[in-house]
Design a protein around this motif. Sequence first.
Motif, PDB file in Angstrom:
ATOM      1  N   UNK A 217       0.845  -1.190   0.000  1.00  0.00           N
ATOM      2  CA  UNK A 217       0.000   0.000   0.000  1.00  0.00           C
ATOM      3  C   UNK A 217       0.881   1.241   0.000  1.00  0.00           C
ATOM      4  N   UNK A 218       0.340   2.368  -0.479  1.00  0.00           N
ATOM      5  CA  UNK A 218       1.165   3.563  -0.646  1.00  0.00           C
ATOM      6  C   UNK A 218       1.562   4.213   0.682  1.00  0.00           C
ATOM      7  N   UNK A 219       1.036   3.706   1.802  1.00  0.00           N
ATOM      8  CA  UNK A 219       1.462   4.257   3.095  1.00  0.00           C
ATOM      9  C   UNK A 219       2.524   3.388   3.773  1.00  0.00           C
ATOM     10  N   UNK A 220       2.965   2.318   3.072  1.00  0.00           N
ATOM     11  CA  UNK A 220       4.070   1.509   3.558  1.00  0.00           C
ATOM     12  C   UNK A 220       5.364   1.983   2.900  1.00  0.00           C
ATOM     13  N   UNK A 221       6.386   2.213   3.705  1.00  0.00           N
ATOM     14  CA  UNK A 221       7.692   2.659   3.208  1.00  0.00           C
ATOM     15  C   UNK A 221       7.544   3.476   1.917  1.00  0.00           C
ATOM     16  N   UNK A 222       6.959   4.676   2.075  1.00  0.00           N
ATOM     17  CA  UNK A 222       6.531   5.491   0.933  1.00  0.00           C
ATOM     18  C   UNK A 222       7.634   5.757  -0.083  1.00  0.00           C
ATOM     19  N   UNK A 223       8.829   6.079   0.393  1.00  0.00           N
ATOM     20  CA  UNK A 223       9.902   6.421  -0.530  1.00  0.00           C
ATOM     21  C   UNK A 223      10.262   5.244  -1.427  1.00  0.00           C
ATOM     22  N   UNK A 224      10.395   4.063  -0.813  1.00  0.00           N
ATOM     23  CA  UNK A 224      10.724   2.862  -1.592  1.00  0.00           C
ATOM     24  C   UNK A 224       9.599   2.530  -2.556  1.00  0.00           C
ATOM     25  N   UNK A 225       8.369   2.635  -2.074  1.00  0.00           N
ATOM     26  CA  UNK A 225       7.202   2.370  -2.923  1.00  0.00           C
ATOM     27  C   UNK A 225       7.166   3.330  -4.112  1.00  0.00           C
TER      28      UNK A 225
END
Length: 376
Positions: A217-225
């Motif tokens: 999901x886009x709220x997990x480790x945002x930068x890596x995502x």
Amino acid sequence: LALLLAASWGRVLGCDDILKEIKRNTGFLKAQGQTSTDKHSSMQAVFDYSWQLLSEIEQATLRKLAVFRGGFDRAAASAVTGADLTIIARLVDNALIERISNNRYQIHELLRQYLQDRLEEAKEDQATYDIHLAYYTGLAEQAETQLLQEQQYTWIDQLKLEIDNFSNALEWSLENPNPARLKLGLQTLTATERLWTLPLLTKTGFGYLFRLLALVSDNQFQSTYARGLNLAGWLSFLLENLPESRQYTAQALQIGLLTHDLRLVADAYYIQSLEAFYRKEFKTAQSYAQQALDGYREINYTPGIAQALDSLGRCEMYSGNLSAAMPDLTDALDLARKLGDVRTQYSTLRGLGELATFGPQIDLQQARAYLQEALE
């Protein structure tokens, strides 16, 4: 022995079916109707006999080596199994692993399947595959800066040797997903983006990326995502799926702006400039390239500055602004040469070669020199 045992099934099965059965179960390779426990009655018996002759540390090392695919080097073996050179040497001497080049080893696939069963019996499979994934993520991150410098093609050749290991590590993260594994999978892909942009690997890289992004999901480790979204946009562009490319980079751009991550924002604009240029929307592409250049300059990211100048110069050239294109392409070439970035040098030299073939000051001799250098 394996060939003889496989051939004995020839009267019942075709070659393709025999191969499928072997891949499904190494116990398939046994003498038909054989109930003897003689060590030559089946490949399983051969492997069991050899296994019993090993010390505990040799068994522990060998079963952990089952996680590798397509071979491994000594550093990888040591990191994943903890074995030192003495143990590796003994396994080579016993013909259980084979040295195939100066610092590379492999295990026969039949033996690897047997060892996989031993690894699972010891309940060490999850921990070992996690170590394998972490090791190849680390290798990818070690390669990341090198892939933008003079030794980039040496590193690409090294990474190509590890494609099967990268694939196995990525499959592990996908088939056994948890946040830590998914993050490592995305980091592995984004750190080696130049590897996956190679024509023969683009589709494979995008396939892994698509599956990983779907599980995060886009709220997990945002930068890596978001870095994954940018790479998905680049690979989609290379696969000529332009609407999908725009969608991915728009998502990455939004995250970058919200989190004030200037590198993410600049990367998104750079990829968008390539995509717009491909659609022959040169003014739009020029605007994106300029925004990418501004972002890279603000964070002083030289590889990005060189790439953005190259893109900007090409957009200016095709928009008819030849006087602006020349200094931008020249600056891009100078920076790429200082970095040793061969790929950007090649792109920029081609652009300068094109520029010298039209406009108010045609110089075919100079164009030939640029294009000749690009080929070299």
